[in-house]
Scaffold this motif. Structure first.
Motif, mmCIF file in Angstrom:
data_model
loop_
_atom_site.group_PDB
_atom_site.id
_atom_site.type_symbol
_atom_site.label_atom_id
_atom_site.label_comp_id
_atom_site.label_asym_id
_atom_site.label_seq_id
_atom_site.Cartn_x
_atom_site.Cartn_y
_atom_site.Cartn_z
ATOM 1 N N PHE A 94 0.828 -1.208 0.000
ATOM 2 C CA PHE A 94 0.000 0.000 0.000
ATOM 3 C C PHE A 94 0.863 1.259 0.000
ATOM 4 O O PHE A 94 0.518 2.261 -0.611
ATOM 5 C CB PHE A 94 -0.920 -0.034 1.233
ATOM 6 C CG PHE A 94 -1.782 1.177 1.404
ATOM 7 C CD1 PHE A 94 -2.670 1.573 0.403
ATOM 8 C CD2 PHE A 94 -1.720 1.936 2.566
ATOM 9 C CE1 PHE A 94 -3.476 2.697 0.560
ATOM 10 C CE2 PHE A 94 -2.519 3.058 2.724
ATOM 11 C CZ PHE A 94 -3.403 3.440 1.716
ATOM 12 N N LYS A 95 2.001 1.162 0.688
ATOM 13 C CA LYS A 95 2.882 2.338 0.788
ATOM 14 C C LYS A 95 3.268 2.897 -0.583
ATOM 15 O O LYS A 95 3.435 4.091 -0.752
ATOM 16 C CB LYS A 95 4.151 1.983 1.570
ATOM 17 C CG LYS A 95 3.873 1.832 3.056
ATOM 18 C CD LYS A 95 5.152 1.690 3.860
ATOM 19 C CE LYS A 95 4.830 1.666 5.349
ATOM 20 N NZ LYS A 95 5.993 1.620 6.198
ATOM 21 N N ASP A 96 3.423 1.979 -1.562
ATOM 22 C CA ASP A 96 3.820 2.446 -2.890
ATOM 23 C C ASP A 96 2.704 3.213 -3.592
ATOM 24 O O ASP A 96 2.965 3.984 -4.510
ATOM 25 C CB ASP A 96 4.221 1.242 -3.762
ATOM 26 C CG ASP A 96 5.560 0.663 -3.337
ATOM 27 O OD1 ASP A 96 6.218 1.304 -2.495
ATOM 28 O OD2 ASP A 96 5.924 -0.412 -3.828
ATOM 29 N N LYS A 97 1.464 3.002 -3.143
ATOM 30 C CA LYS A 97 0.321 3.641 -3.804
ATOM 31 C C LYS A 97 0.012 5.002 -3.200
ATOM 32 O O LYS A 97 -0.916 5.672 -3.648
ATOM 33 C CB LYS A 97 -0.915 2.742 -3.678
ATOM 34 C CG LYS A 97 -0.799 1.454 -4.437
ATOM 35 C CD LYS A 97 -2.103 0.686 -4.380
ATOM 36 C CE LYS A 97 -1.962 -0.581 -5.187
ATOM 37 N NZ LYS A 97 -2.686 -1.685 -4.581
ATOM 38 N N PHE B 294 13.291 9.475 -3.607
ATOM 39 C CA PHE B 294 11.995 9.186 -2.995
ATOM 40 C C PHE B 294 11.080 8.429 -3.949
ATOM 41 O O PHE B 294 10.301 7.581 -3.528
ATOM 42 C CB PHE B 294 11.348 10.467 -2.466
ATOM 43 C CG PHE B 294 11.965 10.924 -1.177
ATOM 44 C CD1 PHE B 294 11.787 10.184 -0.019
ATOM 45 C CD2 PHE B 294 12.742 12.072 -1.112
ATOM 46 C CE1 PHE B 294 12.371 10.573 1.179
ATOM 47 C CE2 PHE B 294 13.329 12.476 0.076
ATOM 48 C CZ PHE B 294 13.143 11.721 1.221
ATOM 49 N N ALA B 295 11.178 8.737 -5.252
ATOM 50 C CA ALA B 295 10.376 7.989 -6.232
ATOM 51 C C ALA B 295 10.828 6.532 -6.284
ATOM 52 O O ALA B 295 10.025 5.610 -6.368
ATOM 53 C CB ALA B 295 10.490 8.638 -7.604
ATOM 54 N N GLU B 296 12.150 6.341 -6.224
ATOM 55 C CA GLU B 296 12.670 4.978 -6.283
ATOM 56 C C GLU B 296 12.205 4.168 -5.077
ATOM 57 O O GLU B 296 11.885 2.978 -5.208
ATOM 58 C CB GLU B 296 14.204 5.007 -6.351
ATOM 59 C CG GLU B 296 14.787 3.709 -6.906
ATOM 60 C CD GLU B 296 16.307 3.703 -6.935
ATOM 61 O OE1 GLU B 296 16.925 4.748 -6.632
ATOM 62 O OE2 GLU B 296 16.872 2.644 -7.254
ATOM 63 N N LEU B 297 12.164 4.827 -3.913
ATOM 64 C CA LEU B 297 11.668 4.127 -2.724
ATOM 65 C C LEU B 297 10.205 3.714 -2.899
ATOM 66 O O LEU B 297 9.731 2.786 -2.261
ATOM 67 C CB LEU B 297 11.818 5.008 -1.482
ATOM 68 C CG LEU B 297 13.221 5.124 -0.889
ATOM 69 C CD1 LEU B 297 13.196 6.051 0.304
ATOM 70 C CD2 LEU B 297 13.764 3.765 -0.489
ATOM 71 N N LYS B 298 9.494 4.432 -3.762
ATOM 72 C CA LYS B 298 8.104 4.077 -4.042
ATOM 73 C C LYS B 298 8.009 3.101 -5.207
ATOM 74 O O LYS B 298 6.925 2.834 -5.719
ATOM 75 C CB LYS B 298 7.299 5.336 -4.383
ATOM 76 C CG LYS B 298 7.151 6.312 -3.230
ATOM 77 C CD LYS B 298 6.175 5.812 -2.202
ATOM 78 C CE LYS B 298 5.840 6.894 -1.182
ATOM 79 N NZ LYS B 298 5.059 6.351 -0.066
ATOM 80 N N GLY B 299 9.152 2.658 -5.674
ATOM 81 C CA GLY B 299 9.147 1.651 -6.729
ATOM 82 C C GLY B 299 9.149 2.206 -8.143
ATOM 83 O O GLY B 299 8.912 1.478 -9.100
ATOM 84 N N LYS B 300 9.409 3.508 -8.274
ATOM 85 C CA LYS B 300 9.449 4.086 -9.623
ATOM 86 C C LYS B 300 10.854 4.600 -9.913
ATOM 87 O O LYS B 300 11.387 5.431 -9.190
ATOM 88 C CB LYS B 300 8.456 5.263 -9.724
ATOM 89 C CG LYS B 300 6.996 4.849 -9.634
ATOM 90 C CD LYS B 300 6.442 4.511 -11.019
ATOM 91 C CE LYS B 300 5.049 3.899 -10.935
ATOM 92 N NZ LYS B 300 4.002 4.917 -10.770
#
Lengths: 422, 304
Positions: B71-74, B97-103
Motif C-alpha cells: 500500500f505504501k507504494d500507492k 523518494f520515487a525509487e523508494l516508491k518503486g518508480k
C-alpha cells in the motif's frame, strides 16, 4: 528485513558517504597521521637524550679509577663523543663535600650525574648514582658493563692470576651480555608485529568511533529534520535501519581495506623486502579474519550508535547519551594497548573472547602471539551471537525512538519502549 | 464505494489513549478531511493508516482487502513536519523518494524535470536542498509527494507553515489530483480550508470520532433552524426572545438557532425592525466551525 528497498537505501548511503569530503579526507589523512606518529616516535628514539651526557665517575681507589678510565676510553659511547666522562679518586668523606660542590652544576644540567663507586663495591658491585634524573635506564645500560669490566679487572689483579685467567673471567661477562643481545634479537623479531598490533588496535578504535559517530549524527539529522517520517511512508523502519547500517558498514569496510592495502602488499608479495626486524609474521588469512571481524564489529556498533541517535533529537543530547557505547570501545582499546607490553596478559586473553571487547582485542592478540584455532572460532561465534542478540532490541528502540520528539526520554522510558507494540 | 475503510483503530502511548476506536470510510475520488484540534489524534490515525505505527487494535482495508506493505507504494505522503536531506541535490532527492516508491528510470526523471519546470525550479535541479529558500524546499516536497503518481495522497496539516503562494499552489495540486480521480486525504485543524476543499469529513476529538459523513449531508443536518448572521448594531433584544433557542458568538459571525424552521423569516423581520444593519443573513446554513463547536461544546482554535 532485507528487500529491494533496503538496497536502494544502501545505494544512497554509499553514494552519500563514499564520495563525501569527510570520507576521502579521512581515508587519506589517517595513514598520514599514523606514519607521522610512528615517524616522530622513531625520530625521538634515535635522538636519545643521553647524547652529550656529562658523567663524573668517582672511585675511592686510584687503581680502580685508572682501570675505569681505560675501560671507558675504549668504549664506543665515549669514542663517539656522546658521553664525556671525568674521573677522580676521592674518599667517601671527601666525596660528600664534592657532591655538595657539584650540586649546582647538576641542577644546571652541566653535569648529567655522578657515579660513586665506594670501596665496598669492589666486593659487592654496588655503585651509587647521583643525578637530577636518577632513574636513567639508558645510562645504566650503557655504563653497567664498562664499570663491571673495570671491577673485574681490579678484583683479579691482586690475586696473582695470569692474564689468561682474567681474560677468561672477562669472557664470562661477555657471555652474559651475549644472552642479553639474544633477548634483544627476539624483541627485534617481534617489532614488526608489535607495530602491526598497534596499527590494528588504533584503526579499529578510530574506525568504530568515527563511523559510529557519523552514523549517529545521520540518524539524529533524519529524526530532527523529520525526513524519517517521509522515509517511513515508503519503507519499514527495519528496512531503513538495515539499509543505513549496511551502507555505512560497507563504506567502513572499503575504507579499512584501503588502509590495509600496504600491509596486504607487504605480506603477499616479495617485491618489497623489509629489514629482518620488521618482518610481519601474519598471512592473508589473518587479514581476512581481521576484515571479517571488523565488519561484524562495525555492524554491531553501528546498530548501537544508530539506536542512540534514534533516542535523542539533537546532537548534544546524543553525544552525552552515547557514553555507554564509548566505554564498550574504549576499555577494549586500553586492554589491547596494555597487551602490547605483556602479550600473555590474562585479561587480554579473556577479553579477546568476550562480547564487544573481542572485536578490538583479538586482532591485536593474533599478531603478537599464536592464537589457538578454537579461540578464533569462539570469538567469531561470540561476535556474531552478540550481533544477533542485540539487533532485535536495537531495532525496536530505533523504531519507537525515531518518531518520538520533544522531551529527552529517561533510560527507564527507553526500557518501556521495548514492550511497546510497534 | 469506499476506497479506504478504517475500522476500530486504537493506539495508546503509555497511559495516553491517542486514538480510541476510530472508524470511517474514504469514498473513491473524494477529498476527505480528517478534522480536529491539535492533539486530537489525527497524525496518529494517519500514521496507522500508512503502517508507520502498528495499531493496538483495528484494521485498515483498501477496497475490501486488508492493507499490506505494498500500500505504501500507492500513497503519496506529505507529513506535517517536512524535511529533506540538506546536502542532497534537488533532482537526486526527487528520484530517491520515487525509487523508494518503486518508480525509477528515464520516465520518472523526465516527469521530475517536468514538475520542476512547472514549479519554476528547473534551473535549481542540481542545487543542494540547503541552498533553496524555504518556499522552494516546500515545492520540492510537494513534487516528491506526487511524482510517483500515487492513487492516494495523504497530507498531514498540509497548509501549516506555507506562504500564501505555496498555499495556493498546493490547493491547485489538490484540485488537479481530484480531477484525475485520485483520493485525497488530509488532516487539518483549519475548518475554513476543510470546508472549502472537502467532500467528506471525519471530525475527531480526544481520539474519538465525533461525526463523519459528506459535508453536504452534515451541513443540512446541523444547518436546520440555524441562521448565520453578519451584522452591526444592537441585538440584545434577541435575548430570551420566544422564537430563539440559543445564540452563539463565533467572532466574525453569529450563529442563531430558532425554535422552528419557519421562524427564520420572522427573525429577519425582527432584525430589520430593530434597525440592525444586516450584512449577511444565511438561513439553514452552518459553517464547519460552528458544527465543530456545536458537537464539542468547545471553542476551536480558530487561526483566522
Amino acid at each position: 528485513m532485507f528487500s529491494k528497498k533496503t538496497l536502494i537505501v544502501i545505494k544512497r548511503e554509499l553514494r552519500d558517504k563514499l564520495f563525501s569530503k569527510t570520507f576521502i579526507l579521512m581515508t587519506v589523512l589517517i595513514p598520514v597521521f599514523l606514519f607521522g606518529v610512528l615517524g616522530i616516535q622513531t625520530f625521538l628514539m634515535s635522538f636519545e637524550s643521553d647524547s652529550g651526557s656529562q658523567l663524573a665517575i668517582i672511585s675511592e681507589n686510584i687503581d680502580l679509577t685508572e682501570k675505569l678510565q681505560s675501560a671507558f676510553n675504549e668504549a664506543p659511547i665515549v669514542k663517539s663523543g656522546s658521553y664525556k666522562v671525568t674521573f677522580e679518586t676521592q674518599t667517601k668523606a671527601r666525596f660528600d663535600a664534592y657532591l655538595d660542590e657539584s650540586k649546582k652544576s647538576i641542577l644546571d644540567g652541566k653535569l648529567t650525574g655522578i657515579v660513586f663507586i665506594p670501596q665496598k663495591a669492589e666486593q659487592d658491585k654496588k655503585v651509587e648514582y647521583y643525578s637530577k634524573n636518577p632513574n636513567n635506564n639508558t645510562l645504566f645500560n650503557k655504563t653497567r658493563n664498562i664499570i663491571n669490566q673495570a671491577l673485574i679487572d681490579l678484583y683479579f689483579t691482586g690475586r696473582n692470576l695470569s692474564a689468561e685467567d682474567i681474560t677468561f673471567a672477562r669472557e664470562s661477562v661477555d657471555f652474559s651480555s651475549y644472552r642479553v643481545s639474544s633477548d634483544e634479537k627476539i624483541e627485534e623479531e617481534g617489532f614488526g608485529n608489535q607495530v602491526l598490533a598497534f596499527l590494528f588496535t588504533f584503526l579499529l578504535y578510530f574506525s568504530l568511533i568515527f563511523l559510529g559517530t557519523m552514523m549517529m549524527r545521520a540518524v539524529v539529522e533524519e529524526k530532527n529534520n523529520r525526513i524519517v517520517e517521509l522515509l517511513l511512508s515508503s519503507i519499514s523502519s527495519k528496512e531503513l535501519m538495515t539499509g543505513k547500517i549496511l551502507g555505512n558498514g560497507i563504506t567502513g569496510l572499503i575504507q579499512m581495506a584501503i588502509w590495509l592495502l600496504p600491509v596486504i602488499v607487504l605480506i603477499s608479495s616479495s617485491i618489497f623486502v623489509l629489514p629482518a626486524e620488521f618482518i610481519l609474521k601474519i598471512n592473508l588469512v589473518h587479514i581476512v579474519y581481521f576484515l571479517f571481524n571488523f565488519f561484524i564489529g562495525l555492524i554491531t556498533f553501528l546498530g548501537l550508535f544508530a539506536t542512540v541517535g534514534a533516542i535523542f533529537d539533537n546532537d548534544q543530547d546524543a553525544q552525552s547519551g552515547v557514553w555507554p557505547i564509548m566505554i564498550l570501545i574504549m576499555i577494549p582499546f586500553f586492554i589491547s594497548i596494555a597487551m602490547l607490553s605483556n602479550s600473555e596478559n590474562p585479561i587480554a586473553t579473556v577479553a579477546s573472547m568476550v562480547p564487544f571487547a573481542s572485536i578490538i582485542v583479538m586482532p591485536a592478540r593474533m599478531t603478537i602471539i599464536e592464537v589457538p584455532l578454537w579461540q578464533f572460532a569462539l570469538a567469531v561465534v561470540v561476535n556474531v551471537g552478540t550481533l544477533l542478540l542485540i539487533f532485535p532490541a536495537a531495532g525496536k528502540i530505533y523504531r519507537v525512538g525515531i518518531l518520538m520528539t520533544g522531551k529527552k526520554p529517561k533510560w527507564s522510558e527507553i526500557i518501556k519502549w521495548l514492550k511497546y507494540k510497534y | 464505494m469506499n476506497a479506504l475503510e478504517v475500522k476500530n483503530l486504537c493506539k495508546s502511548f503509555g497511559i495516553v489513549k491517542a486514538v480510541d476506536d476510530v472508524s470511517f470510510g474514504v469514498p473513491e475520488g473524494s477529498i476527505f478531511g480528517l478534522i480536529g484540534r491539535n492533539g486530537a489524534g489525527k497524525t496518529t490515525t494517519i500514521r496507522m493508516m500508512m503502517n508507520i505505527y502498528l495499531p493496538d487494535a483495528g484494521e485498515v482495508f483498501l477496497r475490501g482487502e486488508k492493507v499490506t506493505a505494498a500500500f505504501k507504494d500507492k500513497v503519496g505522503y506529505l507529513p506535517e513536519e517536512r524535511g529533506l536531506y540538506k546536502k542532497m541535490k534537488v533532482l537526486d532527492t526527487l528520484l530517491y523518494f520515487a525509487e523508494l516508491k518503486g518508480k525509477s528510470g528515464k520516465e520518472v526523471e523526465r516527469k521530475a524535470v517536468e514538475y520542476l519546470e512547472k514549479f519554476e525550479l528547473a534551473d535549481r535541479k542540481l542545487s543542494k536542498i540547503e541552498d533553496l529558500s524555504k518556499g522552494n524546499q516546500q515545492k520540492v516536497q510537494f513534487i516528491a509527494t506526487i511524482l510517483h503518481d500515487p492513487e492516494f495522497v495523504i497530507l498531514d496539516e498540509p497548509f501549516s507553515g506555507l506562504d500564501p503562494i505555496n498555499t495556493n499552489l498546493l490547493k491547485e495540486i489538490i484540485l488537479d489530483l481530484k480531477r484525475q480521480g485520485r483520493v485525497i486525504i488530509f488532516s487539518t485543524h483549519l475548518m475554513d480550508f476543510a470546508e472549502r476543499l472537502c467532500d467528506h469529513i471525519t471530525m475527531i476529538d480526544q481520539g474519538k470520532v465525533l461525526l463523519s459523513g459528506s459535508l453536504k449531508e452534515l451541513k443540512s443536518k446541523y444547518g436546520q433552524k440555524h441562521v448565520s448572521l453578519n451584522f452591526s448594531g444592537d441585538i440584545s433584544f434577541l435575548k430570551n426572545h420566544p422564537i430563539i433557542e440559543n445564540i452563539e458568538d463565533f467572532g466574525s459571525t453569529l450563529g442563531i438557532k430558532v425554535k422552528d424552521p419557519s421562524q427564520t423569516q420572522q427573525l429577519l423581520k425582527l432584525l430589520v425592525d430593530h434597525n440592525v444593519l444586516v450584512n449577511k443573513f444565511d438561513a439553514n446554513e452552518i459553517s464547519l466551525h460552528e458544527i465543530f463547536i456545536h458537537v464539542t461544546g468547545k471553542e476551536s482554535e480558530n487561526v483566522f
